[in-house]
Scaffold this motif. Structure first.
Motif, PDB file in Angstrom:
ATOM      1  N   VAL A  62       3.802  -0.340  -7.443  1.00 52.74           N
ATOM      2  CA  VAL A  62       2.829  -0.263  -6.135  1.00 52.74           C
ATOM      3  C   VAL A  62       1.536  -0.341  -6.717  1.00 52.74           C
ATOM      4  O   VAL A  62       1.197   0.770  -7.544  1.00 52.74           O
TER       5      VAL A  62
ATOM      6  N   ILE B 153       1.033   1.984   3.386  1.00 53.78           N
ATOM      7  CA  ILE B 153       1.763   1.044   3.063  1.00 53.78           C
ATOM      8  C   ILE B 153       3.291   0.928   3.394  1.00 53.78           C
ATOM      9  O   ILE B 153       3.621   0.084   3.416  1.00 53.78           O
ATOM     10  N   TYR B 154       3.661   2.112   3.644  1.00 52.68           N
ATOM     11  CA  TYR B 154       4.795   2.398   4.429  1.00 52.68           C
ATOM     12  C   TYR B 154       5.044   1.577   5.713  1.00 52.68           C
ATOM     13  O   TYR B 154       6.038   1.152   6.115  1.00 52.68           O
TER      14      TYR B 154
ATOM     15  N   GLU C 208       1.968   6.463  -3.380  1.00 53.15           N
ATOM     16  CA  GLU C 208       2.223   5.170  -3.868  1.00 53.15           C
ATOM     17  C   GLU C 208       3.436   5.302  -5.144  1.00 53.15           C
ATOM     18  O   GLU C 208       4.408   4.713  -5.090  1.00 53.15           O
TER      19      GLU C 208
ATOM     20  N   ARG D 224       4.113  -8.436  -3.524  1.00 48.69           N
ATOM     21  CA  ARG D 224       3.590  -7.356  -4.358  1.00 48.69           C
ATOM     22  C   ARG D 224       2.986  -6.485  -3.469  1.00 48.69           C
ATOM     23  O   ARG D 224       2.593  -6.746  -2.116  1.00 48.69           O
ATOM     24  N   LEU D 225       2.981  -5.071  -3.532  1.00 51.67           N
ATOM     25  CA  LEU D 225       2.698  -4.063  -2.785  1.00 51.67           C
ATOM     26  C   LEU D 225       1.327  -3.329  -3.273  1.00 51.67           C
ATOM     27  O   LEU D 225       0.995  -3.161  -4.429  1.00 51.67           O
TER      28      LEU D 225
ATOM     29  N   ALA E 249       7.378  -6.319   4.601  1.00 48.57           N
ATOM     30  CA  ALA E 249       7.520  -6.614   3.007  1.00 48.57           C
ATOM     31  C   ALA E 249       8.978  -6.956   2.708  1.00 48.57           C
ATOM     32  O   ALA E 249       9.153  -7.861   1.860  1.00 48.57           O
TER      33      ALA E 249
ATOM     34  N   LEU F 245       6.246  -1.891   5.215  1.00 46.88           N
ATOM     35  CA  LEU F 245       7.437  -1.796   4.445  1.00 46.88           C
ATOM     36  C   LEU F 245       8.432  -3.070   5.067  1.00 46.88           C
ATOM     37  O   LEU F 245       9.177  -3.596   4.353  1.00 46.88           O
TER      38      LEU F 245
ATOM     39  N   ASN G 145      -2.106  -0.352  -2.019  1.00 46.57           N
ATOM     40  CA  ASN G 145      -2.491   0.501  -0.994  1.00 46.57           C
ATOM     41  C   ASN G 145      -3.769   1.291  -1.333  1.00 46.57           C
ATOM     42  O   ASN G 145      -3.986   1.482  -2.443  1.00 46.57           O
TER      43      ASN G 145
ATOM     44  N   VAL H 134       1.277  -7.537   0.241  1.00 41.69           N
ATOM     45  CA  VAL H 134       1.283  -6.610   1.489  1.00 41.69           C
ATOM     46  C   VAL H 134       0.637  -5.260   1.180  1.00 41.69           C
ATOM     47  O   VAL H 134       1.122  -4.479   0.275  1.00 41.69           O
ATOM     48  N   THR H 135      -0.379  -4.984   1.805  1.00 42.78           N
ATOM     49  CA  THR H 135      -1.211  -3.733   1.334  1.00 42.78           C
ATOM     50  C   THR H 135      -1.688  -2.930   2.645  1.00 42.78           C
ATOM     51  O   THR H 135      -2.138  -3.300   3.799  1.00 42.78           O
TER      52      THR H 135
END
Length: 323
Positions: free
Chosen positions: A102, A30-31, A86, A48-49, A37, A34, A51, A21-22
Motif C-alpha cells: 500500500v 483507502i478501506y 496503510e 495498486r493501492l 479494488a 476496498l 492513501n 485505487v487511492t
C-alpha cells in the motif's frame, strides 16, 4: 452510452489493465475503496493501492520510499507504530493472499502531491485512477453552509485533475461512499444531493450502486474493517465502521465504538451506496480549486479555503429532506 444493465463505473474501466485505487482524505479512506479494488482484482486487473496518509511515515527507512512523498508500505513496515492504517491494510491483504503493498502519500499541498501521484502513475504504468472518499465532503463546491473536512479531499482532487500530459492515463474517476457520515461535521446532505444533480446535468455523474454483503467483495470488506478495528482499538474508523454496519443491514443509532459515545448515529442503507463521478467534472465545480493550486503545505490549503469562505457573500443554507 451505457446500457441500463451495465455498471457505468466498471464499464469505463473495461479496457483498463492497471488501476490505481487511492484514498482521498487520509486515515482509513483507502478501506472505503476496498470493495471496488477487490472487484477489479477478481476481474484479473492489476490493482495498486494508495492513501493520503495521516501516519508518521517520516521515519521510515530510505529503502521504503518510491520517490519523495510516496512511501511503500508492507505488512512489516514500522512495527512500533500503533496507528498505521496503510500497514494494517497491507497485513490484511497478505492474510488473504492479495498483493500486500500500500503506497502512503504524504499529507502535503497540491504541487508536491501532484508530483507524487505523477511518479506513482508513471512507475506502475497506471491507465486508470479511482479516487475514493469515505464520506461526501469531496462533493462540496465551497459555498455550502458546511464543508466538512475538505482540505485533504480537494487537495487530492486538484493534484490529480492537473495531470493532463500522461497519454497512458485514460480514466480519472471519483467514488464517494458513506452518504450521511459527514453530518457530524456540518455537511447538509440535501445540498450533497443538489450537487450530485448538478454534476449529472454536466455529464459528470456515473450513477450509484450498493455494496451487498452477499457479494464476495462485500464480505471481504466487512472482514477488513473488523480486522482494522481489532488492530486499532483506540482509533477505529467511524466512517468505515458506519459503512460496514450499513452493509450488514443495521439501522439507526448503532454504536460500534466508544469514539461515538454521546452522539446519535443514523446508520441506513444509503451509506452502502457508491456514487461515481468523472474527476475532471467534479473538479470543475469546486469554486476554490484555483486558490489551492500552488500550495506546497496542507496548512496553506486550509488558509486558502478559509480566505475563500470569508469572501463568500451568501452561503447556501442547509436543505432538509421534504419526505
Amino acid at each position: 452510452m451505457t446500457a441500463l444493465h451495465a455498471n457505468p463505473l466498471f464499464s469505463r474501466l473495461e479496457s483498463a489493465r492497471r488501476v490505481l485505487v487511492t484514498g482521498a482524505g487520509g486515515g482509513f479512506d483507502i478501506y472505503a475503496g476496498l470493495p471496488i479494488a477487490l472487484s477489479l482484482l477478481h476481474q484479473g486487473k492489476e490493482v495498486r493501492l494508495a492513501n493520503l496518509t495521516f501516519s508518521a511515515i517520516e521515519g521510515l527507512p530510505l529503502d521504503s520510499w518510491l520517490v519523495p512523498d510516496v512511501a511503500v508500505v508492507t505488512p512489516e513496515s514500522s512495527p512500533h507504530q500503533t496507528y498505521f492504517p496503510e500497514r494494517t491494510l497491507a497485513q490484511w491483504l497478505k492474510m488473504h493472499g492479495y498483493p500486500s503493498t500500500v503506497h502512503a502519500l504524504a499529507r502535503v499541498g497540491v504541487q508536491p502531491l501532484r508530483a507524487a501521484y505523477r511518479a506513482l502513475i508513471e512507475h506502475h504504468e497506471i491507465d486508470a485512477v479511482i479516487l475514493v472518499d469515505g464520506g461526501t465532503d469531496i462533493l462540496m463546491r465551497g459555498d455550502e453552509s458546511g464543508l466538512g473536512t475538505p482540505e485533504e479531499d480537494l487537495t487530492s482532487v486538484a493534484a490529480l485533475a492537473g495531470i493532463d500530459d500522461l497519454p497512458g492515463l485514460t480514466e480519472r474517476l471519483v467514488v464517494s461512499i458513506g452518504f450521511g457520515v459527514d453530518a457530524y461535521h456540518g455537511v447538509s446532505h440535501g445540498l450533497v444531493l443538489e450537487n450530485i444533480a448538478a454534476l449529472d446535468r454536466d455529464g459528470a455523474y456515473l450513477g450509484a450502486f450498493s455494496v451487498p454483503r452477499a457479494s464476495k467483495e462485500g464480505a471481504l470488506f466487512l472482514d477488513a474493517v473488523a480486522h482494522a478495528q481489532h488492530r486499532t482499538p483506540d482509533r477505529p474508523s467511524i466512517v468505515n465502521g458506519s459503512i460496514a454496519a450499513a452493509v450488514q443491514g443495521s439501522f439507526g443509532d448503532v454504536q460500534f465504538t466508544e469514539r461515538t459515545r454521546g452522539s446519535e448515529l443514523f446508520i441506513n442503507p444509503l451509506m452502502s451506496l457508491c456514487f461515481a463521478f468523472e474527476l475532471k467534472g467534479l473538479a470543475a465545480r469546486c469554486l476554490y480549486l484555483d486558490r489551492i493550486e500552488h500550495t506546497h503545505l496542507i496548512r496553506q490549503v486550509s488558509s486558502a479555503i478559509e480566505e475563500f469562505r470569508d469572501e463568500v457573500v451568501r452561503q447556501r443554507p442547509p436543505r432538509g429532506y421534504p419526505h
